[in-house]
Scaffold this motif. Structure first.
Motif, PDB file in Angstrom:
ATOM      1  N   ILE A   1      13.326  52.943 -27.642  1.00  0.00           N
ATOM      2  CA  ILE A   1      11.930  53.009 -28.083  1.00  0.00           C
ATOM      3  C   ILE A   1      11.013  52.618 -26.926  1.00  0.00           C
ATOM      4  O   ILE A   1      11.114  51.511 -26.392  1.00  0.00           O
ATOM      5  N   GLY A   2      10.147  53.523 -26.534  1.00  0.00           N
ATOM      6  CA  GLY A   2       9.212  53.250 -25.445  1.00  0.00           C
ATOM      7  C   GLY A   2       9.834  53.262 -24.065  1.00  0.00           C
ATOM      8  O   GLY A   2       9.158  52.947 -23.079  1.00  0.00           O
ATOM      9  N   LYS A   3      11.104  53.621 -23.948  1.00  0.00           N
ATOM     10  CA  LYS A   3      11.774  53.643 -22.645  1.00  0.00           C
ATOM     11  C   LYS A   3      11.680  55.039 -22.048  1.00  0.00           C
ATOM     12  O   LYS A   3      12.076  56.018 -22.672  1.00  0.00           O
ATOM     13  N   GLN A   4      11.181  55.129 -20.818  1.00  0.00           N
ATOM     14  CA  GLN A   4      10.958  56.428 -20.184  1.00  0.00           C
ATOM     15  C   GLN A   4      11.644  56.548 -18.833  1.00  0.00           C
ATOM     16  O   GLN A   4      11.490  57.559 -18.155  1.00  0.00           O
ATOM     17  N   ASP A   5      12.414  55.530 -18.461  1.00  0.00           N
ATOM     18  CA  ASP A   5      13.095  55.535 -17.176  1.00  0.00           C
ATOM     19  C   ASP A   5      14.552  55.912 -17.384  1.00  0.00           C
ATOM     20  O   ASP A   5      15.321  55.172 -18.013  1.00  0.00           O
ATOM     21  N   PHE A   6      14.964  57.055 -16.851  1.00  0.00           N
ATOM     22  CA  PHE A   6      16.320  57.567 -17.084  1.00  0.00           C
ATOM     23  C   PHE A   6      17.386  56.589 -16.588  1.00  0.00           C
ATOM     24  O   PHE A   6      18.368  56.314 -17.296  1.00  0.00           O
ATOM     25  N   ALA A   7      17.221  56.070 -15.386  1.00  0.00           N
ATOM     26  CA  ALA A   7      18.229  55.165 -14.822  1.00  0.00           C
ATOM     27  C   ALA A   7      18.413  53.933 -15.703  1.00  0.00           C
ATOM     28  O   ALA A   7      19.538  53.462 -15.915  1.00  0.00           O
ATOM     29  N   ARG A   8      17.324  53.418 -16.227  1.00  0.00           N
ATOM     30  CA  ARG A   8      17.412  52.240 -17.090  1.00  0.00           C
ATOM     31  C   ARG A   8      18.137  52.557 -18.393  1.00  0.00           C
ATOM     32  O   ARG A   8      18.942  51.751 -18.878  1.00  0.00           O
TER      33      ARG A   8
ATOM     34  N   PHE B   1      23.089  59.831 -33.277  1.00  0.00           N
ATOM     35  CA  PHE B   1      22.662  58.691 -34.100  1.00  0.00           C
ATOM     36  C   PHE B   1      23.587  58.492 -35.302  1.00  0.00           C
ATOM     37  O   PHE B   1      23.181  57.938 -36.314  1.00  0.00           O
ATOM     38  N   GLN B   2      24.839  58.923 -35.173  1.00  0.00           N
ATOM     39  CA  GLN B   2      25.775  58.870 -36.294  1.00  0.00           C
ATOM     40  C   GLN B   2      25.993  57.444 -36.798  1.00  0.00           C
ATOM     41  O   GLN B   2      26.045  57.203 -38.008  1.00  0.00           O
ATOM     42  N   GLU B   3      26.102  56.480 -35.875  1.00  0.00           N
ATOM     43  CA  GLU B   3      26.315  55.091 -36.300  1.00  0.00           C
ATOM     44  C   GLU B   3      25.122  54.573 -37.096  1.00  0.00           C
ATOM     45  O   GLU B   3      25.302  53.819 -38.070  1.00  0.00           O
ATOM     46  N   TYR B   4      23.926  54.960 -36.697  1.00  0.00           N
ATOM     47  CA  TYR B   4      22.741  54.533 -37.439  1.00  0.00           C
ATOM     48  C   TYR B   4      22.674  55.219 -38.801  1.00  0.00           C
ATOM     49  O   TYR B   4      22.268  54.610 -39.797  1.00  0.00           O
TER      50      TYR B   4
ATOM     51  N   GLU C   1      21.530  50.419 -18.884  1.00  0.00           N
ATOM     52  CA  GLU C   1      21.384  49.320 -19.841  1.00  0.00           C
ATOM     53  C   GLU C   1      21.886  49.671 -21.238  1.00  0.00           C
ATOM     54  O   GLU C   1      21.633  48.932 -22.188  1.00  0.00           O
ATOM     55  N   GLY C   2      22.602  50.792 -21.376  1.00  0.00           N
ATOM     56  CA  GLY C   2      23.282  51.079 -22.634  1.00  0.00           C
ATOM     57  C   GLY C   2      22.401  51.593 -23.758  1.00  0.00           C
ATOM     58  O   GLY C   2      22.671  51.332 -24.934  1.00  0.00           O
ATOM     59  N   TYR C   3      21.360  52.354 -23.419  1.00  0.00           N
ATOM     60  CA  TYR C   3      20.523  52.979 -24.439  1.00  0.00           C
ATOM     61  C   TYR C   3      21.068  54.375 -24.774  1.00  0.00           C
ATOM     62  O   TYR C   3      21.774  54.988 -23.968  1.00  0.00           O
ATOM     63  N   ILE C   4      20.719  54.859 -25.953  1.00  0.00           N
ATOM     64  CA  ILE C   4      21.080  56.226 -26.319  1.00  0.00           C
ATOM     65  C   ILE C   4      20.296  57.198 -25.440  1.00  0.00           C
ATOM     66  O   ILE C   4      19.081  57.072 -25.284  1.00  0.00           O
TER      67      ILE C   4
ATOM     68  N   LYS D   1      24.966  51.739 -29.451  1.00  0.00           N
ATOM     69  CA  LYS D   1      24.021  51.794 -28.339  1.00  0.00           C
ATOM     70  C   LYS D   1      22.604  51.469 -28.822  1.00  0.00           C
ATOM     71  O   LYS D   1      22.247  51.715 -29.968  1.00  0.00           O
ATOM     72  N   LYS D   2      21.801  50.951 -27.887  1.00  0.00           N
ATOM     73  CA  LYS D   2      20.433  50.552 -28.221  1.00  0.00           C
ATOM     74  C   LYS D   2      19.521  51.773 -28.354  1.00  0.00           C
ATOM     75  O   LYS D   2      19.760  52.807 -27.723  1.00  0.00           O
ATOM     76  N   LEU D   3      18.468  51.618 -29.156  1.00  0.00           N
ATOM     77  CA  LEU D   3      17.486  52.685 -29.343  1.00  0.00           C
ATOM     78  C   LEU D   3      16.439  52.610 -28.228  1.00  0.00           C
ATOM     79  O   LEU D   3      15.838  51.557 -28.012  1.00  0.00           O
TER      80      LEU D   3
END
Length: 466
Positions: A6-13, A227-230, A17-20, A2-4
């Motif tokens: 960073i700077g994302k503050q919108d829960f729906a997004r 963050f186990q994969e990272y 969009e596949g973020y952690i 999953k993507k990190l």
């Protein structure tokens, strides 16, 4: 992987969009089920806006966004009217705050299909809440409420003007209790109850609540789970085991406590940047330190060491006022200090949360004291570090003189031993040696004691001829 976010503050997004997303919905369910009017203070980049966005989706009834999360089957999903104000977006330095606020209220009315009769900010806000809450109670989410004040601490009169506008705006909320299902206000600072919140004395301040100490920020468990994969990728790349990576992460980015040191959390922004860059760096520095804070500390004429070991009482956490700003309170609320311990007598000991914050703060203080660029101070620190290791004081003195040479002539001419002592002390603090200033002994006071692995240095500072 999953993507990190960073700077994302919108829960729906984040979800779509596949973020952690580190699941904090157990805390949010507790908020909703046990109360209805809250205030929460946290430093910048700690997830306040994401929490507000999550609450917005919950009260909008968007259940499917939460599939697989803790809260999914724990609440009754129902749609409510939602008023969401983000003051970091409302404030516009190109126009008066009152004008920006009126524009935001007018836009909210248009979006809600309302034609306003009121003319003042308070009248408009009151009218919107009553109209939206006529058939169904409304959820009001106010993010970064103090942005119009914090951004103007260098201009006290303007800050006071903005404070009075906010006080008047929020004064309508208590009288509209019947229309309000849920009220949640966030900010960096909490101004005392005699100012902005004097008409909101029913607010439940959960800033230091045991129940919500880990609601924002990442716990160590969160990092290992989400963050186990990272972590696996870094283990392979560096040849480290997980225990070593976590130990390093803990030293750099952990250490924030809002419940008497019982639980500590990591700065989420720094953790995300670490996993993105795969390197331990000072990411807090890039977020910037308020110039006002640095100048205020310089004006207090207090050595940096004292900003890392402060003993305060309980009243300290609720006394932030524009006219009488307490520097340590500002440092605590902006994340440069955290609760490290208690003294057993009702006192709280504050200190730097971690290595990253201490280095960020001292670096910017060093620039301010020496009037040097970061590149110049960084180079000088490197040479001073080597000089202490090899007991090469000629090299150390040369680098200190380089730093002194940047000090403006009027300050250089001023007979201020403190000013130069501060430059030396801050430089040595950045080196990372065991350092003690103004050490009391039975026969007097030592200006500075420096301990390295091989040497102990005792230093006396004098202005004028040596």
């Amino acid at each position: 992987m999953k993507k990190l976010p960073i700077g994302k503050q919108d829960f729906a997004r984040l979800i779509n969009e596949g973020y952690i997303y580190v699941d904090k919905t157990d805390y949010i369910q507790r908020l909703i089920s046990t109360g209805s009017v809250y205030f929460l203070s946290r430093p910048r980049r700690f997830g306040k806006s994401l929490t507000v966005s999550t609450l917005k989706e919950i009260f909008s009834g968007n259940k499917e966004l939460f599939r697989g999360l803790w809260i999914y089957d724990k609440i009754e999903w129902k749609k409510y009217p939602v008023i969401h104000f983000d003051f970091s977006k409302i404030i516009d330095k190109s126009k008066p705050f009152s004008k920006s606020l009126n524009l935001a209220l007018n836009n909210l009315a248009v979006q809600s299909g309302l034609k306003l009769k009121g003319t003042t900010e308070k009248e408009k806000f009151d009218e919107i809440i009553q109209a939206l809450g006529k058939d169904e109670q409304v959820a009001i989410l106010i993010d970064e409420y103090d942005k119009p004040i914090i951004d103007y601490l260098h201009d006290i009169e303007k800050a006071k003007e903005h404070r009075d506008i906010l006080k008047n705006l929020f004064s309508c909320l208590k009288g509209l209790d019947a229309c309000i299902k849920f009220l949640f206000i966030t900010g960096v600072s909490k101004f005392s109850k005699v100012s902005i919140f004097s008409d909101l004395n029913h607010l439940d301040d959960i800033t230091l609540s045991e129940n919500y100490a880990e609601m924002l920020g990442y716990s160590e468990k969160d990092i290992i789970i989400y963050f186990q994969e990272y972590l696996e990728e870094i283990k392979k790349r560096n040849g480290w085991d997980e225990e070593k990576i976590i130990a390093e992460l803990r030293g750099y980015y952990n250490g924030y406590s809002w419940n008497l040191n019982r639980e500590r959390v990591y700065n989420p922004f720094s953790v995300l940047k670490f996993f993105n860059e795969r390197a331990f760096k000072n990411y807090w520095f890039s977020t910037g330190t308020p110039t006002f804070l640095i100048n205020a500390i310089k004006n207090r004429k207090e050595l940096p060491e004292k900003t890392g070991n402060i003993l305060v009482g309980e009243a300290f956490f609720d006394k932030f006022e524009i006219e009488h700003i307490d520097i340590y309170s500002l440092m605590f609320q902006s994340g440069y200090l955290t609760i490290k311990d208690t003294d057993g007598f009702g006192g709280y000991r504050l200190g730097y949360p971690n290595r990253e914050v201490e280095q960020s703060f001292l670096s910017q203080l060093m620039e301010a004291y020496s009037h040097s660029y970061l590149s110049e101070t960084t180079q000088a620190i490197q040479y001073i570090t080597r000089g202490l290791h090899y007991n090469d004081w000629d090299s150390i003195i040369k680098q200190l003189n380089i730093l002194f040479s940047s000090v403006p002539y009027p300050l250089f001419r001023a007979d201020s031993e403190f000013y130069y002592h501060s430059i030396i002390h801050t430089a040595l603090s950045l080196v990372g040696v065991d350092l003690h200033s103004e050490l009391q002994t039975s026969t007097g006071r030592i200006d500075t004691v420096i301990k390295t692995e091989k040497y102990i240095y005792i230093v006396e500072f004098k202005m004028g001829a040596a």
